[in-house]
Design an enzyme around this catalytic site. Structure first.
Site, PDB file in Angstrom:
ATOM      1  N   ALA A  18      -2.920 -16.717  -9.920  1.00  0.00           N
ATOM      2  CA  ALA A  18      -1.731 -17.204 -10.282  1.00  0.00           C
ATOM      3  C   ALA A  18      -0.919 -16.540 -11.197  1.00  0.00           C
ATOM      4  O   ALA A  18       0.290 -16.726 -11.293  1.00  0.00           O
ATOM      5  CB  ALA A  18      -1.759 -18.625 -10.597  1.00  0.00           C
ATOM      6  N   ARG A  23       2.828  -7.017 -16.821  1.00  0.00           N
ATOM      7  CA  ARG A  23       2.770  -5.518 -16.959  1.00  0.00           C
ATOM      8  C   ARG A  23       2.835  -4.361 -15.948  1.00  0.00           C
ATOM      9  O   ARG A  23       2.836  -3.424 -15.995  1.00  0.00           O
ATOM     10  CB  ARG A  23       1.478  -5.338 -17.634  1.00  0.00           C
ATOM     11  CG  ARG A  23       1.423  -6.044 -19.258  1.00  0.00           C
ATOM     12  CD  ARG A  23      -0.024  -6.024 -19.825  1.00  0.00           C
ATOM     13  NE  ARG A  23      -0.850  -7.074 -19.558  1.00  0.00           N
ATOM     14  CZ  ARG A  23      -2.142  -7.613 -19.692  1.00  0.00           C
ATOM     15  NH1 ARG A  23      -2.498  -6.887 -20.514  1.00  0.00           N
ATOM     16  NH2 ARG A  23      -2.717  -8.509 -19.104  1.00  0.00           N
ATOM     17  N   GLY A  87      -2.307 -20.958 -18.171  1.00  0.00           N
ATOM     18  CA  GLY A  87      -3.557 -20.010 -18.783  1.00  0.00           C
ATOM     19  C   GLY A  87      -4.616 -20.358 -17.760  1.00  0.00           C
ATOM     20  O   GLY A  87      -4.590 -20.690 -16.795  1.00  0.00           O
ATOM     21  N   GLU A 163      -9.714 -13.613 -27.777  1.00  0.00           N
ATOM     22  CA  GLU A 163      -8.761 -12.677 -27.038  1.00  0.00           C
ATOM     23  C   GLU A 163      -8.062 -11.620 -27.750  1.00  0.00           C
ATOM     24  O   GLU A 163      -8.101 -11.819 -29.159  1.00  0.00           O
ATOM     25  CB  GLU A 163      -7.605 -13.544 -26.377  1.00  0.00           C
ATOM     26  CG  GLU A 163      -7.900 -14.338 -25.378  1.00  0.00           C
ATOM     27  CD  GLU A 163      -8.859 -13.465 -24.036  1.00  0.00           C
ATOM     28  OE1 GLU A 163      -8.203 -12.553 -23.510  1.00  0.00           O
ATOM     29  OE2 GLU A 163      -9.974 -13.870 -23.874  1.00  0.00           O
ATOM     30  N   ASN A 178     -15.261  -9.437 -22.402  1.00  0.00           N
ATOM     31  CA  ASN A 178     -15.534 -10.407 -21.190  1.00  0.00           C
ATOM     32  C   ASN A 178     -14.906  -9.904 -19.840  1.00  0.00           C
ATOM     33  O   ASN A 178     -13.796  -9.461 -19.866  1.00  0.00           O
ATOM     34  CB  ASN A 178     -14.854 -11.715 -21.480  1.00  0.00           C
ATOM     35  CG  ASN A 178     -14.768 -12.862 -20.588  1.00  0.00           C
ATOM     36  OD1 ASN A 178     -15.241 -12.856 -19.682  1.00  0.00           O
ATOM     37  ND2 ASN A 178     -13.392 -13.604 -20.778  1.00  0.00           N
ATOM     38  N   ARG A 342       1.145  10.947  17.346  1.00  0.00           N
ATOM     39  CA  ARG A 342       1.595   9.544  17.325  1.00  0.00           C
ATOM     40  C   ARG A 342       0.771   8.631  17.749  1.00  0.00           C
ATOM     41  O   ARG A 342       0.062   9.048  18.747  1.00  0.00           O
ATOM     42  CB  ARG A 342       3.265   9.445  17.505  1.00  0.00           C
ATOM     43  CG  ARG A 342       3.873  10.418  16.111  1.00  0.00           C
ATOM     44  CD  ARG A 342       5.599  10.707  16.718  1.00  0.00           C
ATOM     45  NE  ARG A 342       5.971   9.146  16.905  1.00  0.00           N
ATOM     46  CZ  ARG A 342       7.171   9.421  17.776  1.00  0.00           C
ATOM     47  NH1 ARG A 342       7.755  10.191  18.003  1.00  0.00           N
ATOM     48  NH2 ARG A 342       7.677   8.207  17.819  1.00  0.00           N
ATOM     49  N   TYR A 375       7.886  18.798  21.988  1.00  0.00           N
ATOM     50  CA  TYR A 375       7.685  17.214  21.984  1.00  0.00           C
ATOM     51  C   TYR A 375       7.205  16.925  23.210  1.00  0.00           C
ATOM     52  O   TYR A 375       7.806  17.076  24.346  1.00  0.00           O
ATOM     53  CB  TYR A 375       9.064  16.553  21.609  1.00  0.00           C
ATOM     54  CG  TYR A 375       8.943  15.378  21.901  1.00  0.00           C
ATOM     55  CD1 TYR A 375       8.246  14.437  20.847  1.00  0.00           C
ATOM     56  CD2 TYR A 375       9.755  14.730  22.834  1.00  0.00           C
ATOM     57  CE1 TYR A 375       8.049  13.228  21.088  1.00  0.00           C
ATOM     58  CE2 TYR A 375       9.613  13.022  22.743  1.00  0.00           C
ATOM     59  CZ  TYR A 375       9.016  12.404  21.752  1.00  0.00           C
ATOM     60  OH  TYR A 375       8.874  10.999  22.035  1.00  0.00           O
ATOM     61  N   ASN A 386      -1.170  24.192  31.182  1.00  0.00           N
ATOM     62  CA  ASN A 386      -0.601  25.100  30.024  1.00  0.00           C
ATOM     63  C   ASN A 386       0.827  24.640  29.619  1.00  0.00           C
ATOM     64  O   ASN A 386       1.631  24.814  30.732  1.00  0.00           O
ATOM     65  CB  ASN A 386      -0.786  26.674  30.385  1.00  0.00           C
ATOM     66  CG  ASN A 386      -0.327  27.335  29.268  1.00  0.00           C
ATOM     67  OD1 ASN A 386       0.509  27.139  28.340  1.00  0.00           O
ATOM     68  ND2 ASN A 386      -1.164  28.417  29.027  1.00  0.00           N
ATOM     69  N   SER A 414       7.854  28.453  29.343  1.00  0.00           N
ATOM     70  CA  SER A 414       8.393  28.184  27.953  1.00  0.00           C
ATOM     71  C   SER A 414       9.739  27.758  27.633  1.00  0.00           C
ATOM     72  O   SER A 414      10.735  28.022  28.750  1.00  0.00           O
ATOM     73  CB  SER A 414       8.275  29.468  26.958  1.00  0.00           C
ATOM     74  OG  SER A 414       6.956  29.873  26.715  1.00  0.00           O
TER      75      SER A 414
HETATM   76  C1  UD1 Z   1      -8.801 -12.395 -19.005  1.00  0.00           C
HETATM   77  C2  UD1 Z   1      -9.476 -13.017 -20.216  1.00  0.00           C
HETATM   78  C3  UD1 Z   1     -10.205 -12.111 -20.953  1.00  0.00           C
HETATM   79  C4  UD1 Z   1     -11.014 -11.004 -20.328  1.00  0.00           C
HETATM   80  C5  UD1 Z   1      -9.923 -10.539 -19.038  1.00  0.00           C
HETATM   81  C6  UD1 Z   1     -10.940  -9.739 -17.969  1.00  0.00           C
HETATM   82  C7  UD1 Z   1      -8.643 -15.492 -20.702  1.00  0.00           C
HETATM   83  C8  UD1 Z   1      -8.197 -16.110 -21.655  1.00  0.00           C
HETATM   84  N1  UD1 Z   1      -8.964 -14.167 -20.802  1.00  0.00           N
HETATM   85  O1  UD1 Z   1      -7.642 -11.800 -19.823  1.00  0.00           O
HETATM   86  O2  UD1 Z   1     -11.126 -12.753 -21.888  1.00  0.00           O
HETATM   87  O3  UD1 Z   1     -11.633  -9.982 -20.768  1.00  0.00           O
HETATM   88  O4  UD1 Z   1      -9.441 -11.565 -18.373  1.00  0.00           O
HETATM   89  O5  UD1 Z   1     -10.147  -9.200 -16.977  1.00  0.00           O
HETATM   90  O6  UD1 Z   1      -9.259 -15.921 -19.728  1.00  0.00           O
HETATM   91  N2  UD1 Z   1      -4.359 -16.242 -14.160  1.00  0.00           N
HETATM   92  C9  UD1 Z   1      -3.799 -17.451 -13.443  1.00  0.00           C
HETATM   93  N3  UD1 Z   1      -3.151 -18.415 -13.960  1.00  0.00           N
HETATM   94  C10 UD1 Z   1      -2.708 -18.412 -15.261  1.00  0.00           C
HETATM   95  C11 UD1 Z   1      -2.871 -16.948 -16.033  1.00  0.00           C
HETATM   96  C12 UD1 Z   1      -4.165 -16.124 -15.281  1.00  0.00           C
HETATM   97  O7  UD1 Z   1      -4.130 -17.546 -12.305  1.00  0.00           O
HETATM   98  O8  UD1 Z   1      -2.166 -19.187 -15.710  1.00  0.00           O
HETATM   99  C13 UD1 Z   1      -5.009 -15.236 -13.300  1.00  0.00           C
HETATM  100  C14 UD1 Z   1      -4.467 -14.114 -13.148  1.00  0.00           C
HETATM  101  O9  UD1 Z   1      -3.584 -14.027 -11.938  1.00  0.00           O
HETATM  102  C15 UD1 Z   1      -5.546 -13.107 -13.242  1.00  0.00           C
HETATM  103  C16 UD1 Z   1      -6.790 -13.767 -14.184  1.00  0.00           C
HETATM  104  O10 UD1 Z   1      -6.285 -15.120 -14.232  1.00  0.00           O
HETATM  105  O11 UD1 Z   1      -5.775 -13.037 -11.887  1.00  0.00           O
HETATM  106  C17 UD1 Z   1      -6.814 -13.049 -15.397  1.00  0.00           C
HETATM  107  O12 UD1 Z   1      -5.503 -13.439 -16.028  1.00  0.00           O
HETATM  108  P1  UD1 Z   1      -4.955 -12.111 -17.153  1.00  0.00           P
HETATM  109  O13 UD1 Z   1      -3.543 -12.851 -17.664  1.00  0.00           O
HETATM  110  O14 UD1 Z   1      -4.838 -10.877 -16.329  1.00  0.00           O
HETATM  111  O15 UD1 Z   1      -5.708 -12.508 -18.379  1.00  0.00           O
HETATM  112  P2  UD1 Z   1      -6.312 -11.140 -19.181  1.00  0.00           P
HETATM  113  O16 UD1 Z   1      -5.284 -11.047 -20.220  1.00  0.00           O
HETATM  114  O17 UD1 Z   1      -6.773  -9.856 -18.414  1.00  0.00           O
END
Ligand code: UD1
Ligand code: CA
Length: 465
Positions: A18, A23, A87, A163, A178, A342, A375, A386, A414
């Site tokens: 989600a 980045r 989150g 984190e 992690n 193609r 072509y 040929n 040709s």
């Molecule tokens: C997260 C972990 C971190 C770990 C890393 C590994 C947390 C707080 N941190 O950090 O410890 O080392 O993954 O790759 O969990 N996502 C949602 N909803 C949200 C936020 C994120 O679905 O509200 C999804 C993102 O799309 C992604 C995944 O969760 O697929 C991880 O989110 P991301 O923001 O990439 O976390 P990291 O900073 O990489």
């Protein structure tokens, strides 16, 4: 007491997808960026499917509609919407209504970690079960831990995850990270998520806080260290996208070489995961083979060739700089250099397609040759034909496409144009430089060009005037 249904052996997979992926600086959702030709989340779904889970749920949020639409064809995949995205803990909370009352193990995966293998997940399940853990976290020891959550241990046991942004200088030096992949005992999980607060640098609900919470309540928390840290590489930026893509390519290249394929330079060889290549085939530098392509045994594919969704049989030579898309090439044929095959093209056994020849929706019969500058579109060409240099099938009248048929053993001189619809009969000849508008019967000579006149002494007269 709540009653639970399903089996305690059930596996429920949840994939987090989600987040915005800020980045990446992209208008495409991060999890849809291709890695080795497929959206990165497809790789995660394929790995998840290898566990035969009872349910699979993808948590979508940022550009949810685009992600759902792209994954619509995947059987047995459900969706939960996270809006707004507060989150990783908040993301996982969104699946509670779907899994309420269920029991078993919840395997949590990230849509941006595509190299993870089914083997590691089976190891995770086994370790998690054996320890009867509340949660088992997959960890890795990496050279550059920057950006990942760090595993903080006391007396050797995991105490919590911190984190990057919330870590002290000492914690940042920890190289055990992690992976974002976990096995949870489903039953206590959602109550535990409700106790998490958003007290951190990002103001988000961190799933990683479950670890400290469980430790406080003396619930068993385990870790599983992966042997190959590359497997849990996450993709957060274009640079990581390139690195993970390179790792996936390396893996495919290793598999092919182990199966008897020669790669002259694996570093510049780009072969998608589903491609099949037979033994003793030699692949030169700069070759790209994509999609659902099958290459037979003892072929030679020279430098800078791209083949997509095609079927190449045995002992075929493909010379430099060819593009082959949606075509079939039979045994012992030779293609290129600089040929373009193609979609819906079929090149017969021992046939030859030479330089600067384009074939579209065309069958070139066994042993037939089109060696230079042609072509051939919407054409059915029999065996032993040929096709002379510069032959063009004029298949398009500006509105519709028309077919050309060239029967067995015919010879096209040709620089001829075959103005379709037209048929050149068996063994017939077309004189060089002809514009053929009518069928040429079997065995006949079709000649259709202006007659030559020579004006004697013309040059001398011109020079005098
Ligand atoms: C997260 C972990 C971190 C770990 C890393 C590994 C947390 C707080 N941190 O950090 O410890 O080392 O993954 O790759 O969990 N996502 C949602 N909803 C949200 C936020 C994120 O679905 O509200 C999804 C993102 O799309 C992604 C995944 O969760 O697929 C991880 O989110 P991301 O923001 O990439 O976390 P990291 O900073 O990489
Ligand atoms: Ca991530």
């Amino acid at each position: 007491m709540t009653s639970h249904w399903g089996s305690p052996d059930d596996i429920h997979v949840v994939i987090l997808a989600a987040g915005q992926g800020t980045r990446m600086k992209s208008s495409l959702p991060k999890v849809l960026h291709p890695v080795a030709g497929r959206p990165m989340i497809d790789h995660v779904l394929a790995t998840a499917a290898s566990l035969a889970p009872a349910t699979t749920t993808v948590v979508v949020g940022h550009m949810a509609a685009a992600v759902r639409e792209r994954l619509a064809g995947q059987r047995g995949v459900g969706f939960a919407l996270q809006d707004p995205q507060l989150g990783t803990a908040h993301a996982l909370q969104q699946v509670e209504p779907l899994l309420r009352g269920r029991q078993g193990t919840l395997i949590l995966l990230s849509g941006d970690v595509p190299l993870l293998t089914g083997q590691t997940l089976r190891g995770l399940l086994a370790a998690h079960k054996a320890a009867a853990a509340a949660v088992t976290v997959v960890t890795a020891v990496v050279e550059r831990p920057y950006g990942y959550g760090r595993i903080i241990r006391t007396d050797g046991r995991i105490a919590r995850i911190v984190e990057e942004r919330d870590a002290t200088a000492a914690e940042r030096r920890v190289r055990e990270i992690n992976s974002g992949i976990y096995a949870f005992d489903l039953v206590p999980l959602f109550d535990a998520l409700r106790t998490i607060a958003a007290r951190n640098a990002q103001g988000e609900y961190y799933l990683t806080d479950v670890i400290a919470g469980y430790r406080r309540r003396k619930r068993p928390v385990e870790t599983l260290l992966v042997d190959d840290p590359g497997e849990v590489r996450g993709i957060n930026s274009r640079s990581e996208l390139a690195e993970v893509s390179a790792l996936m390519r390396q893996k495919k290249n290793e598999e092919l070489m182990a199966a008897g394929v020669t790669l002259i330079d694996p570093a510049t060889t780009y072969i998608d995961p589903d491609v099949v290549v037979g033994p003793d085939t030699v692949i030169h530098p700069g070759v790209v083979i994509q999609g659902q392509t099958r290459i037979g045994t003892a072929c030679e594919i020279h430098a800078n060739v791209r083949i997509v969704d095609s079927d190449v049989a045995d002992r075929v030579t493909i010379h430099n700089f060819c593009l082959i898309v949606g075509a079939r090439v039979a045994n012992d044929a030779s293609i290129g250099p600089f040929a373009h095959l193609r979609p819906e093209t079929a090149v017969g056994a021992k046939a030859k397609v030479g330089n600067f020849v384009e074939l579209k929706k065309t069958t070139l019969g066994p042993g037939s040759k089109a060696n230079h500058l042609s072509y051939l579109g919407d054409a059915t060409i029999g065996p032993g034909v040929n096709v002379g240099a510069g032959t063009i099938t004029c298949n398009y009248d500006g509105r519709t496409k028309h077919p050309t048929v060239i029967e067995e053993g015919a010879f096209i001189g040709s620089d001829s144009q075959l103005i379709a619809p037209v048929r050149i009969g068996r063994g017939a000849y077309v004189a060089a430089g002809s514009s053929i508008t009518e069928d040429v019967p079997a065995g006949a000579l079709g000649i259709a060009r202006g007659r030559q006149t020579n004006v004697e002494g013309w040059a001398e007269k011109k020079n005098k005037s």
